[in-house]
Design a protein around this motif. Sequence first.
Motif, mmCIF file in Angstrom:
data_model
loop_
_atom_site.group_PDB
_atom_site.id
_atom_site.type_symbol
_atom_site.label_atom_id
_atom_site.label_comp_id
_atom_site.label_asym_id
_atom_site.label_seq_id
_atom_site.Cartn_x
_atom_site.Cartn_y
_atom_site.Cartn_z
ATOM 1 N N VAL A 57 46.431 31.103 33.519
ATOM 2 C CA VAL A 57 46.319 31.110 31.931
ATOM 3 C C VAL A 57 45.361 29.723 32.093
ATOM 4 C CG1 VAL A 57 46.635 30.409 29.623
ATOM 5 C CG2 VAL A 57 48.426 31.999 30.830
ATOM 6 N N LEU A 58 45.717 28.257 32.099
ATOM 7 C CA LEU A 58 44.653 27.329 31.947
ATOM 8 C C LEU A 58 43.219 27.233 33.010
ATOM 9 C CD1 LEU A 58 44.591 24.752 31.425
ATOM 10 C CD2 LEU A 58 45.725 23.589 32.788
ATOM 11 N N LEU A 59 43.978 27.794 34.574
ATOM 12 C CA LEU A 59 42.088 28.152 35.402
ATOM 13 C C LEU A 59 40.933 28.734 33.875
ATOM 14 C CD1 LEU A 59 41.237 27.545 38.092
ATOM 15 C CD2 LEU A 59 41.860 29.732 38.412
ATOM 16 N N LEU A 60 42.242 30.070 33.655
ATOM 17 C CA LEU A 60 41.003 30.681 33.063
ATOM 18 C C LEU A 60 40.611 30.114 32.015
ATOM 19 C CD1 LEU A 60 43.211 34.706 33.098
ATOM 20 C CD2 LEU A 60 40.892 33.997 33.740
ATOM 21 N N THR A 61 41.591 29.750 31.166
ATOM 22 C CA THR A 61 41.252 29.745 29.768
ATOM 23 C C THR A 61 39.626 28.366 30.209
ATOM 24 O OG1 THR A 61 43.513 29.475 29.331
ATOM 25 C CG2 THR A 61 41.540 27.502 27.959
ATOM 26 N N ILE A 62 40.018 27.129 31.684
ATOM 27 C CA ILE A 62 38.597 26.145 31.865
ATOM 28 C C ILE A 62 37.533 26.819 32.211
ATOM 29 C CG2 ILE A 62 38.435 24.098 32.933
ATOM 30 C CD1 ILE A 62 41.162 23.814 33.189
ATOM 31 N N CYS A 63 37.888 27.935 33.180
ATOM 32 C CA CYS A 63 36.298 28.387 33.461
ATOM 33 C C CYS A 63 36.330 29.516 32.798
ATOM 34 C CB CYS A 63 37.488 28.591 35.136
ATOM 35 S SG CYS A 63 37.563 27.349 35.827
ATOM 36 N N LEU A 64 36.285 30.577 32.105
ATOM 37 C CA LEU A 64 35.898 31.437 31.533
ATOM 38 C C LEU A 64 35.986 31.122 29.677
ATOM 39 C CD1 LEU A 64 34.789 33.797 31.837
ATOM 40 C CD2 LEU A 64 37.499 35.158 31.689
ATOM 41 N N PHE A 65 36.873 31.185 29.159
ATOM 42 C CA PHE A 65 36.979 31.362 27.860
ATOM 43 C C PHE A 65 36.772 30.282 27.132
ATOM 44 C CE2 PHE A 65 41.392 33.751 29.060
ATOM 45 C CZ PHE A 65 40.994 34.902 28.939
#
Length: 159
Positions: free
Chosen positions: A57-65
């Motif tokens: 979730v953190l990776l998706l938040t930082i890199c995408l969202f």
Amino acid sequence: SVTSKDNHLSSKMPICNRCLYRFILLGPASQNIFPNNAEPVVIDNDMNQVNHYFRVVLLLTICLFAPIYEEITFRLFVMRTFGNSLSGLLVVILSSILFSWSHLHGLSIIDFVVYFGIGLIFASLYHYTKSIYYSIGVHIVWNSLPYIFYFLVFLLDLF
């Protein structure tokens, strides 16, 4: 009951926060956060699964969202709002200042200058291409670079 509490919270939260709230609290991770038994080995395994879930979730938040949200906020909203009343250069500078200001966690001139420079790149890209997709793409790549380098170093350690 859970439903009435959820409905009470939902009435005061924006839809994106409600979705995140339900996804985190009512999704598959809830079984890992609140284990049914108290055996230490099982709890350790459950916490490892939660940590893995959190990392994804953190990776998706930082890199995408976050890049998508920031580009919509600082490029589409700010630059379109002030684009008619300010010159192109001033609107790019304003967008970059606001972008930099939003990333500060204290009063650090170095951090401000670094984020201002990155904001100038994103804002200039949007200003000259007139497309949000380029600045979103570059922002996603920029935020993903540390993870790409980490993965490459990890691969090098395997050989």
